[in-house]
Design a protein around this motif. Structure first.
Motif, mmCIF file in Angstrom:
data_model
loop_
_atom_site.group_PDB
_atom_site.id
_atom_site.type_symbol
_atom_site.label_atom_id
_atom_site.label_comp_id
_atom_site.label_asym_id
_atom_site.label_seq_id
_atom_site.Cartn_x
_atom_site.Cartn_y
_atom_site.Cartn_z
ATOM 1 N N TYR A 146 -8.019 10.839 3.163
ATOM 2 C CA TYR A 146 -7.807 9.449 4.316
ATOM 3 C C TYR A 146 -7.887 8.422 3.910
ATOM 4 N N ARG A 189 -0.722 6.587 -0.466
ATOM 5 C CA ARG A 189 -1.269 6.170 1.003
ATOM 6 C C ARG A 189 -0.229 7.853 1.932
ATOM 7 N N ASP A 219 -0.589 9.850 5.195
ATOM 8 C CA ASP A 219 -0.754 9.435 7.270
ATOM 9 C C ASP A 219 -2.106 10.561 7.494
ATOM 10 N N LYS A 220 -3.002 10.684 8.628
ATOM 11 C CA LYS A 220 -2.945 11.897 8.322
ATOM 12 C C LYS A 220 -3.333 13.282 8.939
ATOM 13 N N GLU A 268 -0.650 14.155 6.707
ATOM 14 C CA GLU A 268 -0.392 14.736 5.498
ATOM 15 C C GLU A 268 -1.237 14.766 5.010
ATOM 16 N N SER A 269 -2.914 14.391 4.899
ATOM 17 C CA SER A 269 -4.197 13.806 3.931
ATOM 18 C C SER A 269 -4.580 16.099 4.467
#
Length: 220
Positions: free
Chosen positions: A77, A86, A88-89, A91-92
């Motif tokens: 993240y 990059r 998002d939270k 996906e991370s």
């Protein structure tokens, strides 16, 4: 010692806890499905005769299994964006939990593959099946049946690991509980109900896996 239980704040936010639980389950299911694919390919690589495939799978499994999952979450993240990746939270976290589950499932599946008699592969080749057909229609189904008890424990463990998503503000169950706790200061009540959610869900997952085991068990 004069603490009095008051669940009013928890009941007012009960829908928030339920939505957090639903998200936790969703994260777990998606990550386990992706991880199962990664783990299966890694297990086939580990049991193959290709030394490069074996080496690559061993490095992946060793590195991931020896890193704390929270470190991986924070790296994905906060560090990956510095490297131009990059996410998002959500996906991370799915990326991390998928890789993490894949590493553990690779060892579970590898043990299952080693339990399959080698004669089955020879029999498949004798009737004209390709290597891929043998793996998909003979080896993989038998292996999955053999590893169901271990798979059940891994799935439950990974569901509980979704609580670490709270570290990057993913609104799953633990995050929801922390938010209610901060807003209401009802520490005991909030974590009692949250713990009950986790225990009940893990119990249901275990029961479901036992049912699946029973359905797939070979007749005696």
């Amino acid at each position: 010692m004069g603490y009095t239980l008051n669940f009013a704040a928890v009941w007012r936010n009960f829908d928030f806890l339920l939505s957090g639980l639903a998200l936790s389950l969703g994260l777990a299911v998606i990550s386990i499905l992706i991880g199962a694919v990664i783990g299966l390919f890694s297990a086939f690589a580990l049991t193959s005769k290709n030394r490069y495939g074996v080496a690559a799978a061993q490095v992946y499994v060793t590195v991931i299994r020896n890193l704390p999952i929270l470190v991986l979450v924070l790296f994905a993240y906060f560090a990956l964006p510095q490297m131009g990746v990059r996410l998002d939270k959500m996906e991370s976290f799915v990326l991390v939990l998928s890789l993490y589950s894949g590493a553990y499932l690779a060892e579970v599946f590898r043990a299952g593959l080693l339990s399959i008699p080698g004669g089955l592969t020879e029999a498949g080749l004798a009737i004209g099946l390709t290597g891929m057909q043998i793996r998909s229609s003979i080896i993989a189904p038998l292996m999955l049946r053999n590893v169901l008890p271990s798979l059940s424990s891994t799935i439950i463990s990974l569901f509980k690991d979704t609580s670490l998503a709270a570290a990057i503000a993913v609104p799953e169950l633990t995050f929801a509980a922390r938010k209610i706790n901060v807003e209401s200061f009802r520490v005991v009540e909030t974590w009692m109900v949250t713990s009950a959610f986790y225990v009940a869900t893990c119990f249901l997952i275990a029961a479901l896996m036992r049912f699946v085991e029973g359905r797939l068990a070979l007749p005696r």
